[in-house]
Write an enzyme that holds these catalytic residues in place. Structure first.
Site, PDB file in Angstrom:
ATOM      1  N   HIS A   1       0.848  -1.201   0.000  1.00 34.84           N
ATOM      2  CA  HIS A   1       0.000   0.000   0.000  1.00 34.84           C
ATOM      3  C   HIS A   1       0.876   1.242   0.000  1.00 34.84           C
ATOM      4  O   HIS A   1       2.097   1.141   0.156  1.00 34.84           O
ATOM      5  CB  HIS A   1      -0.921   0.017   1.226  1.00 34.84           C
ATOM      6  CG  HIS A   1      -0.158   0.094   2.526  1.00 34.84           C
ATOM      7  ND1 HIS A   1       0.210  -1.018   3.249  1.00 34.84           N
ATOM      8  CD2 HIS A   1       0.340   1.152   3.211  1.00 34.84           C
ATOM      9  CE1 HIS A   1       0.884  -0.651   4.334  1.00 34.84           C
ATOM     10  NE2 HIS A   1       0.985   0.667   4.344  1.00 34.84           N
TER      11      HIS A   1
ATOM     12  N   HIS B   1      -5.742  -1.905   4.024  1.00 33.33           N
ATOM     13  CA  HIS B   1      -5.851  -0.677   3.228  1.00 33.33           C
ATOM     14  C   HIS B   1      -5.070  -0.827   1.931  1.00 33.33           C
ATOM     15  O   HIS B   1      -4.040  -1.503   1.881  1.00 33.33           O
ATOM     16  CB  HIS B   1      -5.392   0.554   3.996  1.00 33.33           C
ATOM     17  CG  HIS B   1      -4.020   0.472   4.605  1.00 33.33           C
ATOM     18  ND1 HIS B   1      -3.599  -0.592   5.354  1.00 33.33           N
ATOM     19  CD2 HIS B   1      -2.986   1.328   4.575  1.00 33.33           C
ATOM     20  CE1 HIS B   1      -2.361  -0.376   5.767  1.00 33.33           C
ATOM     21  NE2 HIS B   1      -1.952   0.777   5.307  1.00 33.33           N
TER      22      HIS B   1
ATOM     23  N   HIS C   1       4.882   7.199   2.735  1.00 32.99           N
ATOM     24  CA  HIS C   1       5.641   5.954   2.541  1.00 32.99           C
ATOM     25  C   HIS C   1       4.882   5.031   1.598  1.00 32.99           C
ATOM     26  O   HIS C   1       3.697   5.209   1.365  1.00 32.99           O
ATOM     27  CB  HIS C   1       5.870   5.221   3.873  1.00 32.99           C
ATOM     28  CG  HIS C   1       4.630   4.631   4.490  1.00 32.99           C
ATOM     29  ND1 HIS C   1       3.827   5.329   5.364  1.00 32.99           N
ATOM     30  CD2 HIS C   1       4.051   3.410   4.369  1.00 32.99           C
ATOM     31  CE1 HIS C   1       2.821   4.555   5.755  1.00 32.99           C
ATOM     32  NE2 HIS C   1       2.923   3.386   5.160  1.00 32.99           N
TER      33      HIS C   1
ATOM     34  N   HIS D   1       1.141  -1.654  14.738  1.00 31.12           N
ATOM     35  CA  HIS D   1       0.191  -0.547  14.666  1.00 31.12           C
ATOM     36  C   HIS D   1      -1.072  -0.897  15.458  1.00 31.12           C
ATOM     37  O   HIS D   1      -1.523  -2.046  15.419  1.00 31.12           O
ATOM     38  CB  HIS D   1      -0.275  -0.329  13.220  1.00 31.12           C
ATOM     39  CG  HIS D   1       0.756   0.146  12.272  1.00 31.12           C
ATOM     40  ND1 HIS D   1       1.550   1.243  12.504  1.00 31.12           N
ATOM     41  CD2 HIS D   1       1.121  -0.314  11.050  1.00 31.12           C
ATOM     42  CE1 HIS D   1       2.343   1.434  11.463  1.00 31.12           C
ATOM     43  NE2 HIS D   1       2.115   0.498  10.568  1.00 31.12           N
TER      44      HIS D   1
ATOM     45  N   TYR E   1       9.168   1.136   9.967  1.00 30.95           N
ATOM     46  CA  TYR E   1       9.346   2.250   9.038  1.00 30.95           C
ATOM     47  C   TYR E   1      10.828   2.527   8.908  1.00 30.95           C
ATOM     48  O   TYR E   1      11.528   2.611   9.920  1.00 30.95           O
ATOM     49  CB  TYR E   1       8.667   3.524   9.551  1.00 30.95           C
ATOM     50  CG  TYR E   1       7.171   3.541   9.452  1.00 30.95           C
ATOM     51  CD1 TYR E   1       6.524   3.345   8.242  1.00 30.95           C
ATOM     52  CD2 TYR E   1       6.392   3.794  10.574  1.00 30.95           C
ATOM     53  CE1 TYR E   1       5.143   3.390   8.153  1.00 30.95           C
ATOM     54  CE2 TYR E   1       5.012   3.839  10.493  1.00 30.95           C
ATOM     55  CZ  TYR E   1       4.396   3.642   9.285  1.00 30.95           C
ATOM     56  OH  TYR E   1       3.044   3.690   9.207  1.00 30.95           O
TER      57      TYR E   1
ATOM     58  N   GLU F   1       8.036   1.003   4.321  1.00 36.13           N
ATOM     59  CA  GLU F   1       7.569   0.216   5.459  1.00 36.13           C
ATOM     60  C   GLU F   1       7.621  -1.260   5.062  1.00 36.13           C
ATOM     61  O   GLU F   1       7.373  -1.598   3.900  1.00 36.13           O
ATOM     62  CB  GLU F   1       6.113   0.604   5.786  1.00 36.13           C
ATOM     63  CG  GLU F   1       5.501  -0.196   6.929  1.00 36.13           C
ATOM     64  CD  GLU F   1       4.040   0.143   7.202  1.00 36.13           C
ATOM     65  OE1 GLU F   1       3.345   0.644   6.286  1.00 36.13           O
ATOM     66  OE2 GLU F   1       3.587  -0.096   8.332  1.00 36.13           O
TER      67      GLU F   1
HETATM   68 FE   LIG Z   1       1.721   1.792   5.949  1.00 38.92          FE
END
Ligand SMILES: [Fe+2]
Length: 306
Positions: free
Chosen positions: A148, A197, A213, A245, A254, A264
């Site tokens: 993503h 996502h 990112h 997360h 990251y 990431e």
């Molecule tokens: Fe991300």
């Protein structure tokens, strides 16, 4: 079904040789095509020609490509884009190497997004007939594919709406100032399929057109630690992690590529469903949302965009 996935990320790098070394030897992507100033790469478990394009000359994102299911989806997205009111232009086959015709869209956040329906099929490194579970010649992190991207914007609300109305993405999670301002996104996570996502957005002054990112998918927490070990061996600057997360529940590191683009490595996370209620995060809990374990956010996290 329209948009399938983030198909490619085309970024700028300051030194193409250094970047090529990083993305092949540390990340472990395969070099597919190299014309000197532009380099095309793919992950071992991706079948299309490329998913990462590196172009010499600075830092930041040039454009993103989203692959659609059928050629007819291009017309549908063109119609919806025009109704929505964003600038579009048709692109022809071959404008992007080994990529079909499609549509180029300028998002309200001024990012360039291309939709296309076909790309030269190279096949994954394990093939499609009685495949082994991974290739034996993995290098470095050995990332199988991209996942993503998180884009910046001065005012992300309209771009959030673009992704739901034109791409038919659904809202997975959203960061808001507080519970009295639920309709004011400060950040937004949107999906088309079942990944947590396919695109995310973050708001800030001067963020239009910038990249926060893009992420490489890894399988699990063990792979995240292994990626961190490889980054230590190769002196890759790490900004956050290994951690988890709160937002998306993904496991993460990251870090920065040699040009300063943030990347990431992302693993696990929940299976997103189209009928899920949107998860809301309030700004006072952002640090927990990003780094659930330490609840600390470095100053660079919200300021270093390229
Ligand atoms: Fe991300």
């Amino acid at each position: 079904m329209g948009v399938i996935r983030l198909g490619y990320v085309h970024i700028r790098v300051t030194d193409i040789e250094e970047a090529k070394r990083h993305y092949t030897q540390t990340v472990g992507f395969r070099l597919v095509k190299d014309d000197g100033k532009t380099v095309y790469l793919k992950g071992w478990d991706e079948w299309d020609h490329h998913s990462v394009v590196l172009e010499e000359g600075g830092v930041g994102v040039i454009k993103l490509g989203y692959k659609v299911n059928r050629a007819e989806d291009i017309e549908d997205i063109e119609r919806k884009s025009q109704t929505f009111g964003v600038t579009t232009e048709r692109m022809s086959k071959g404008e992007n190497t080994d990529t079909s015709d499609g549509l180029r869209i300028i998002l309200p956040t001024s990012h360039v997004v291309e939709v296309y329906h076909d790309m030269t099929l190279l096949g994954s490194d394990v093939g499609a007939i009685n495949p082994d579970v991974f290739p034996r010649d993995l290098i470095g992190i050995g990332a199988p594919r991209i996942d993503h991207a998180l884009l910046g914007g001065d005012n992300i609300a309209t771009t959030e709406k673009f992704f739901t109305e034109v791409f038919d993405f659904y809202q997975v999670e959203r960061l808001v100032p507080d519970l009295d301002h639920m309709d004011t996104p400060l950040a937004s996570w949107l999906a088309g399929g079942n990944r947590g996502h396919d695109v995310a957005l973050i708001q800030g002054d001067g963020y239009d057109g910038k990249l926060h990112h893009f992420a490489f998918h890894l399988q699990d927490w063990n792979d995240i630690l292994h990626a961190g070990q490889i980054m230590a061996m190769d002196d890759v600057p790490i900004e956050l992690g290994p951690s988890q997360h709160g937002i998306t529940r993904g496991r993460t590191i990251y870090y920065f590529d040699p040009a300063g683009n943030r990347n990431e490595v992302f693993a696990d996370g929940y299976v997103a469903q189209r009928d899920r209620p949107t998860t809301i995060w309030t700004a006072d809990k952002l640090a927990k949302g990003i780094d659930y374990v330490t609840r600390n956010l470095s100053e660079t996290f919200a300021t270093a965009l390229t």
